[in-house]
Motif scaffolding. Structure first.
Motif, short mmCIF file in Angstrom:
data_model
loop_
_atom_site.label_atom_id
_atom_site.label_comp_id
_atom_site.label_asym_id
_atom_site.label_seq_id
_atom_site.Cartn_x
_atom_site.Cartn_y
_atom_site.Cartn_z
N LYS A 192 8.00 -3.48 -6.58
CA LYS A 192 7.31 -4.48 -6.10
C LYS A 192 7.27 -3.51 -4.35
CE LYS A 192 7.72 -8.63 -8.50
NZ LYS A 192 8.04 -10.19 -8.62
N ASP A 245 5.33 -3.96 0.81
CA ASP A 245 5.15 -4.55 -0.36
C ASP A 245 3.82 -3.99 -0.96
OD1 ASP A 245 7.04 -6.35 -0.12
OD2 ASP A 245 6.16 -7.93 0.84
N ASP A 249 1.05 -3.31 -4.16
CA ASP A 249 0.41 -3.49 -5.88
C ASP A 249 0.44 -2.31 -6.35
OD1 ASP A 249 0.12 -6.30 -5.35
OD2 ASP A 249 -1.93 -5.81 -4.34
#
Length: 873
Positions: A216, A265, A267
């Protein structure tokens, strides 16, 4: 933020002539740069189109000549500023090029894959009324290659496919011709040429990161190399997504390299079918401390974790990719350059190609080592559509040299291209070459894998390129990119299996005992796999419209004409293609009929392979086969070849068979193949109809049914298996209904070694009468939650022993012309709509069974204008 850099692309107004600088030949207008010699000769009507008929033969002289390109340009006003640097940038010169600016030699290039930056600050005209004269003299790569072969007598030059001159030349090897492409050895400024002026610039930007255990958070460093600035007062900033970072550089730059830490952080970027393709725009900008902009770069990247899993298991050593901790079955294809004339390709066309691969459920495309390091647009499209890229270095089918100047050039080439491609999340492996170790094995070159681990000693053997593949290139990949595995070659086992012999227990293999080699029946492909099949294939004709465009005489548009045979470059194709067709189908020798049979035959072959080898994906810890890449996705000119999509991006039926076999969840049914050339010793009742096992085809049919899924969750469904008479279209027994628990990311067997028996068709004393038997197809459909999600059909082989009375085929169309509906009263084999440029179909090359209508969406043409054909029509 604006940049202080000015860049002028020298695109328009180029001219060219035959000969060198002193040549008095007439200067002719050239295409805008990038360009190449054949295109410019065509522009001026000096040659016939090499893609048509046999015109390739009439233009081969071009490769032996010297050609000069010239251009005039004004000195940019920005050069008059203080501390300004002006560079002529050549992104790619093909290949042996001497560059002159205002009469002075400024560059000698000898590698098509290398970009050059030449400082011309003091060489430009200072008088605004005077223009600068740029000349680029391209010597014959073929003649230079022959000279180098003579010069380096210490090396044993061996090449396959072409003449020996390509061996020492750093140029796209397919330009010398291949068994799918023409001999067109081009030259010219094949990439952009520009004039760049700046005080300071961002010469290189690298994003290096590691993902947290839960994937993550990305934690890493931004490395920036700055050129042209001596001050110690700089501000460096960059933005990833919506997060911005700044740093003030107070110290004098050491080697011009700046580093900044970041934590973000993220995706993840996923392969298509496994998740989204999250991409991050990264902006890097350089300023003075008073806010004056100096330079800016923009990079698109994605965050993912890549592993090549090579672990001991029950079948030898595994070979498959794990992305973001998920095992990925790499079904896809091999890629050759999409044109013999590379400068005709556009970013839009590259995107169209990659979109077509993605829409075909192809997870991976392998960039073959006899072509080029493709342009950024190719990899950007792969990033966008989630297609994994296996990237070969540009060496193919040869014993390449390793003298000092060659090694220097190779290092520059490799570093430049690894740096250029390292931010693309789609690039998941670098491989050293294509099939060069097979040269080692075939010719007995010195290769002591276990006994000799000293790279310097490898340079003294008759296989010095081992130094390149096992020392230099892995070193560069490790230094220039992080987290991307390196593989010495394709194919390559473990050093002791390198592998002309094809070792199915380790590494990747090229399986060419179907078509080449022993020419095995393609129905044996399920038993001819390996841990990763990175090449295999079967030839087929393109659709007839493609052939009609390149063969202009109607009398030549027949299989076996001189023009047809000339266009098919595959060695022995006259015997091999006809043999495979005739072995399986009743031969038709008109062009539409023969083309259709080759297409159905190719589709059948690929269907046997993709279904069976995907079945061998198995489960975690039991990955017998990690991937399948067909040779090949595309063509470089209009021709008949192993391609599943032709030069004009028109798919063959095999493309759709692959797409169905690679659906996220699919069902497969396959009969057990019994070689027709082997007569079972225990078959006393069997009638000898030349060489066919009648029991396997007509009576006691043994078959398997299985389900494959790349979903990460367990699914539950139902499989229905039917046995349908080919003669009547009626079901021969009650269907089998099987509930199935579909394992996540693996394969689940539904029926294994299942036998369907018909009543005795005859006794041993009665002459065999084919009219009294009732051959049948096996149909399997998979439903989940009451919805049918996949189906498959298995036919008795060979098809040629079947007869096809009226099939009762009916094709209807929607009122808006956007859909076609195909039905039949009896089973239909190989229904194919004839495709052409500008037409897009949702499906093609399928079988039709009674009671099961096939719906096809149609774009680019009214559906009722489609022509179609099926086996036995």
């Amino acid at each position: 933020m604006a940049s202080s850099i000015t860049s002028v692309t020298l695109q328009e107004g180029w001219r060219f002539k035959q000969g060198g600088r002193s040549s008095t030949a007439l200067l002719l207008p050239a295409n805008d740069v990038p360009t190449e010699i054949y295109r410019d000769l065509l522009l001026n009507g000096k040659i016939a189109d090499p893609f048509q008929n046999m015109n390739e033969l009439s233009v081969r002289w071009v490769a032996d000549e010297t050609w000069t390109y010239s251009h005039e340009f004004e000195t940019p006003a920005a050069i008059r500023g203080e501390n300004m640097n002006t560079m002529l940038v050549f992104e790619g010169l093909d290949t042996y090029a001497s560059v002159y600016l205002n009469g002075e030699l400024i560059l000698e290039a000898d590698n098509m894959f290398v970009a050059h930056r030449v400082d011309v600050t003091t060489l430009l005209q200072v008088d605004p009324s005077q223009k600068n004269a740029l000349e680029i003299v391209f010597d014959s790569a073929r003649q230079k290659g022959l000279e180098l072969v003579k010069e380096h007598k210490e090396h044993r030059f061996i090449v396959h496919q072409t003449e020996i001159s390509r061996g020492p030349v750093r140029k796209a090897q397919y330009h010398w011709g291949w068994d799918w492409g023409p001999l067109l050895i081009t030259c010219g400024p094949w990439k952009p040429v520009r004039l760049e002026t700046y005080t300071v610039r961002l010469a290189d930007v690298t994003i290096e990161y590691e993902l947290s255990d839960d994937l993550k958070i990305a934690k890493g460093k931004l490395h920036v190399r700055v050129e042209g600035w001596g001050s110690d007062q700089l501000l460096l900033g960059f933005t990833i997504g919506k997060t911005e970072y700044w740093d003030e550089v107070q110290d004098v730059l050491k080697d011009g390299v700046l580093t900044m830490d970041f934590e973000l952080d993220v995706d993840l970027w996923w392969p298509r079918g496994y998740g989204s393709q999250s991409l991050y725009q990264t902006r890097v900008y350089l300023e003075t401390t008073d806010g004056t902009p100096l330079d800016e770069k923009n990079i698109t990247t994605g965050f993912r974790k890549v592993e090549l899993i090579q672990e001991p298991d029950a079948n030898g050593t595994s070979f498959y990719f794990r992305i973001n901790n998920v095992d990925i079955f790499s079904g896809g294809s091999c890629w050759i350059p999409a044109d013999s004339f590379l400068t005709q390709l556009t970013a839009e066309k590259y995107r169209d190609w990659m979109k077509l691969a993605a829409e075909g459920n192809q997870t991976m495309v392998r960039v073959w080592g006899g072509g080029i390091y493709e342009p950024d647009a190719f990899y950007a499209a792969a990033d966008e559509f989630g297609v994994l890229i296996w990237q070969d270095f540009m060496f193919a089918c040869a014993n390449h040299p390793a003298h000092q100047s060659y090694l220097v050039s190779i290092e520059t080439e490799a570093r430049q291209n690894v740096r250029r491609l390292r931010d693309h999340p789609s690039v998941v492996i670098w491989a050293g070459n294509n099939e060069d170790y097979q040269i080692v094995e075939r010719y007995g070159l010195e290769y002591r894998f276990e006994q000799d681990k000293d790279p310097q000693s490898w340079l003294k053997t008759d296989f010095p390129a081992r130094y390149i593949y096992e020392y230099l290139l892995p070193k560069i990949v490790n230094e220039e990119t992080k987290g991307v595995p390196y593989h010495p070659s394709s194919p390559f086992g473990n050093g002791t299996s390198t592998t002309l012999k094809v070792d199915p227990t380790v590494g990747d293999i090229h399986q060419w005992n179907v078509w080449h080699g022993t020419m095995e029946p393609y129905q044996k492909l399920p038993d001819l796999g390996g841990r990763f099949v990175s090449e295999f294939g079967m030839e087929a004709y393109p659709h007839t419209e493609t052939l009609e465009q390149c063969i202009t005489r109607a009398d030549d548009r027949i299989p076996g004409s001189m023009a047809m045979d000339f266009r098919n470059k595959a060695i022995g194709h006259e015997r091999r293609l006809v043999s495979y067709v005739a072995e399986n189908f009743t031969l038709r020798y008109d062009l539409p009929g023969f083309a259709h049979l080759t297409q159905v035959m190719q589709a059948d072959a690929l269907g046997w392979a993709y279904q069976a080898w995907r079945r061998q994906w198995g489960a975690q810890g039991q990955r017998k086969c990690g991937g399948v890449l067909v040779w090949q996705l595309n063509d470089c000119w209009p021709t008949m070849s192993w391609a599943v999509v032709d030069y004009y991006l028109v798919p063959k039926p095999a493309y759709y068979v692959m797409r169905r076999a690679m659906e996220p969840v699919t069902v497969s049914v396959q009969r057990k193949f019994r070689p027709w050339t082997v007569r079972p010793a225990d078959a006393l009742w069997q009638r000898d109809t030349s060489h066919i096992d009648m029991r396997a085809i007509w009576k006691d049919v043994e078959f398997d049914v299985w389900v494959a899924s790349n979903k990460r969750e367990e699914l539950h469904g139902e499989v229905i298996v039917k046995f349908i008479s080919i003669r009547s279209g009626k079901e021969l027994s009650a269907p089998l209904v099987k509930p199935v628990k579909i394992a996540p990311n693996g394969t689940s067997d539904v029926l294994q070694n299942h036998t369907f028996q018909l009543p005795h068709l005859e006794d041993d004393k009665t002459p065999f009468d084919l009219s009294k038997v009732d051959p049948f197809v096996i149909s399997a459909t998979l439903s989940i939650d009451g919805n049918e999600v996949a189906s498959d059909t298995s036919w008795p082989d060979p098809i040629k022993y079947l007869t096809f009375p009226d099939r009762g085929v009916e094709v209807k169309y929607s009122d808006d012309g956007a859909r076609a509906f195909v039905s039949a009263r009896r089973p239909v084999k190989g229904f194919v709509f004839s495709e052409k440029q500008g037409v897009k179909l949702s499906d093609n090359g399928f079988d039709v069974l009674p009671g099961r209508m096939r719906e096809v969406a149609v774009e680019g043409i009214e559906a009722e204008q489609l022509q179609w054909m099926y086996v036995g029509m």
